[in-house]
Write a protein that holds these residues in place. Structure first.
Motif, short mmCIF file in Angstrom:
data_model
loop_
_atom_site.label_atom_id
_atom_site.label_comp_id
_atom_site.label_asym_id
_atom_site.label_seq_id
_atom_site.Cartn_x
_atom_site.Cartn_y
_atom_site.Cartn_z
N ASN A 1 36.12 41.65 8.45
CA ASN A 1 36.75 42.75 10.34
C ASN A 1 37.88 41.43 10.51
O ASN A 1 38.67 42.34 11.48
N GLY A 2 38.05 40.51 9.97
CA GLY A 2 39.97 39.95 10.89
C GLY A 2 39.47 39.02 11.67
O GLY A 2 40.26 38.37 12.29
N ASP A 3 38.16 38.34 11.61
CA ASP A 3 37.35 37.31 12.60
C ASP A 3 38.78 35.77 12.38
O ASP A 3 37.79 35.76 11.02
N LEU A 4 38.64 35.04 12.84
CA LEU A 4 39.18 34.22 12.83
C LEU A 4 38.51 33.12 13.93
O LEU A 4 38.70 33.40 15.06
N SER A 5 38.03 31.90 13.57
CA SER A 5 38.18 30.42 14.34
C SER A 5 37.89 29.73 13.31
O SER A 5 37.10 29.50 12.38
N VAL A 6 38.67 28.88 13.75
CA VAL A 6 39.06 27.80 13.45
C VAL A 6 39.81 26.28 13.79
O VAL A 6 39.80 26.66 15.12
N GLY A 7 39.04 24.84 13.16
CA GLY A 7 39.47 24.44 13.96
C GLY A 7 40.75 24.03 13.31
O GLY A 7 40.91 24.52 13.20
N VAL A 8 41.70 23.19 14.97
CA VAL A 8 43.25 22.70 14.24
C VAL A 8 43.55 21.64 14.91
O VAL A 8 43.46 20.75 16.13
N THR A 9 44.74 21.44 14.24
CA THR A 9 45.70 19.74 15.43
C THR A 9 46.94 20.76 15.92
O THR A 9 47.11 21.35 14.97
N GLY A 10 47.81 19.85 16.81
CA GLY A 10 48.90 20.20 16.45
C GLY A 10 49.38 19.72 18.21
O GLY A 10 49.22 18.74 18.51
N PHE A 11 50.57 20.16 18.69
CA PHE A 11 50.94 19.96 19.45
C PHE A 11 50.95 20.72 21.08
O PHE A 11 50.70 22.40 20.32
N GLY B 1 40.80 18.06 18.19
CA GLY B 1 39.55 18.82 18.54
C GLY B 1 39.77 19.60 19.03
O GLY B 1 38.43 19.64 20.05
N ILE B 2 40.12 20.32 18.57
CA ILE B 2 40.85 21.96 19.32
C ILE B 2 40.55 22.96 17.96
O ILE B 2 39.88 23.11 17.26
N THR B 3 39.69 24.62 18.99
CA THR B 3 39.32 25.25 17.66
C THR B 3 40.13 26.97 18.26
O THR B 3 40.35 26.80 19.44
N ILE B 4 41.07 27.55 17.99
CA ILE B 4 41.12 28.69 17.99
C ILE B 4 40.72 30.12 17.21
O ILE B 4 39.66 29.99 16.35
N ALA B 5 40.73 30.84 18.61
CA ALA B 5 39.67 32.14 17.60
C ALA B 5 40.56 33.36 18.61
O ALA B 5 41.26 33.49 19.32
N GLY B 6 39.95 34.35 17.19
CA GLY B 6 41.19 35.50 17.70
C GLY B 6 40.88 36.94 16.04
O GLY B 6 39.81 36.81 15.41
N ASN B 7 41.45 38.11 16.26
CA ASN B 7 41.17 38.52 15.45
C ASN B 7 42.34 39.09 14.85
O ASN B 7 43.55 39.29 15.38
N LEU B 8 42.19 39.02 13.39
CA LEU B 8 43.83 39.01 12.41
C LEU B 8 44.58 40.55 13.23
O LEU B 8 46.06 40.43 13.00
N LYS B 9 43.77 41.30 12.96
CA LYS B 9 44.70 42.57 13.55
C LYS B 9 45.59 42.53 15.02
O LYS B 9 46.51 43.24 14.66
#
Length: 450
Positions: free
Chosen positions: A384-394, A407-415
């Protein structure tokens, strides 16, 4: 050395042809024999001392047969006549137990890549363990000495490989290639109040003369570690997100898997029935080119022997076609298009609005938001394209990077994310097969640690 490898490849071709002939004599309607042989040396060091040395040789011969539309497969590492004959008989025995598949079979004769092409991917060198170790030690020392904040090393490594891949089938088609592969890598660490931050760099090529310099690798690995020192938390919010060039393929590449013919046939794609439909913005094009001379992924035929070609996967944001093998094409009532094995070669993203903007310009256009440089976890649902992953960045404000975050998470749908792409920077990394610059998504949910 190159002449010796090519002579050995000729010997393997004769063995493969013999295996095909024997399978036909034993009653197979169609036969595919694949052989590969590789030789390589991997050397790694840590703290200036040899950590691991691995000299490896591997080889295999596989036989795929079709008899009365029933498929059988067997494999061996023994290239003797007796072992090959037993392998053929095993494949035929297995075929008698399988269900008939009316879609199985070789490509049509006019689909084969009958004219071999040399993409200049064989530049072998005799593996020298002492020389590889000296190179690895020198690379590690160079990285460790660049900045006093670098406190430890995870080591450096050097690889030197060459190999052969041969495919022969009962239609009289043969694909036979030899290639070489070289690589270097280094990983260092920097201490901070939260623990340790790591930075790594690598280079690979078919010709050792094309490897990036030790100075570049040391500089990049140190920068990666230092720029992430003392990460902070951010509050939960919705904001634009930039996936940096080295992380962007993780969100774009699922679109390629979604247009595999078999995924479309089994209706397990989050872009189901997308051909001819708008998936990305109208200025977005993604192309696949398996015919780049001198690149490790260069191929003149796919894994079934069908001729490859450069093609657009998405043109002006629209899905152009599905990536077909013979089986997936027949199941969908279509023709194969030389993509058995997926999007072959180098995959490139382009912006048809004109020259791409720089990474710095992309930051300014975002103004305030998150830059993702790495992800953690397998958080993409390809159904279904759902995305939820832990990330590092700026974290970015006023178009400038303010501080590292973790220590953060981003979520969304690929479409939705694909439709929300607002820009691609010009910082694509030529070391990657999937070449895209940093990609900005207009808005995503960011779950912070505060």
């Amino acid at each position: 050395m190159k002449e010796r490898i090519l002579a050995e490849k000729k010997d393997l071709e004769l063995i493969a042809e013999m295996a095909v002939d024997f399978a036909r004599c034993e009653g197979a309607d169609e036969v595919v024999v694949k052989m590969n042989k590789s030789t390589g040396l991997d050397v790694s060091c840590r703290h200036g001392e040899l950590e691991n040395i691995d000299f490896n040789k591997s080889r295999s011969l596989s036989v795929s047969v079709l008899r009365n539309h029933q498929k059988g497969y067997a494999r061996t590492a023994d290239f003797s006549d007796g072992a090959i004959r037993e392998t053929v008989r095993a494949a035929l025995s297995i075929a008698r137990t399988t269900m008939p598949d009316p879609f199985a079979g070789l490509p049509e004769r006019d689909e084969f890549a009958w004219e071999p092409e040399d993409f200049d991917i064989l530049h072998p060198e005799e593996p020298d363990p002492d020389d590889c170790l000296r190179t690895a030690v020198r690379l590690e020392e160079l990285a460790m000495s660049r900045d006093p904040r670098i406190t430890d090393s995870r080591g450096a490594g050097v690889s030197n490989h060459y190999g052969m891949n041969i495919m022969v089938n009962s239609a009289g088609f043969m694909c036979s290639e030899a290639n070489s592969y070289f690589s270097k890598s280094v990983c260092v660490m920097a201490d901070d109040s939260t623990g340790r931050q790591t930075g790594a760099s690598y280079t690979n090529a078919v010709d050792s003369r094309l490897l990036l310099s030790d100075d570049f690798l040391a500089r990049e690995s140190v920068r990666e570690a230092i720029e992430c020192i003392n990460p902070q938390k951010i509050p939960t919010c919705t904001c634009p997100v930039i996936f940096r060039f080295d992380c962007a393929p993780e969100i774009i590449s699922p679109a390629v898997g979604a247009i595999f013919g078999m995924n479309q046939y089994y209706k397990c794609s989050f872009l189901q029935d997308c051909r001819g439909k708008q998936v990305f913005p109208e200025w977005f094009t993604m192309s696949s080119d398996p015919r780049v001379r001198g690149h490790i992924s260069a191929l003149y035929c796919d894994s079934e022997g069908v001729a490859t070609r450069r093609c657009d996967l998405f043109k002006k944001g629209v899905a152009v076609d599905y990536l077909h093998s013979c089986v997936s094409a027949r199941k969908l009532g279509e023709k194969t298009n030389g993509h058995a094995g997926g999007a072959l070669g180098i995959v490139t993203l382009s912006d048809e609005r004109g020259p791409k903007q720089s990474y710095k310009d992309l930051l300014h256009s975002m103004d305030k938001g998150l830059v993702v440089i790495s992800t953690m976890g397998q958080g993409i649902n390809t159904m279904n394209g759902d995305l939820s992953v832990g990330v590092t960045g700026f974290w970015v404000e006023n178009g400038e990077i303010q501080y590292p975050v973790s220590g953060i998470t981003i979520a969304g749908n690929l479409k939705n994310m694909y439709q929300g792409i607002r820009g691609i920077a010009d910082d694509a990394d030529e070391r990657q097969r999937f070449r895209t610059g940093s990609v900005m998504i207009d808005r995503m949910t960011v779950a912070g640690g505060e």
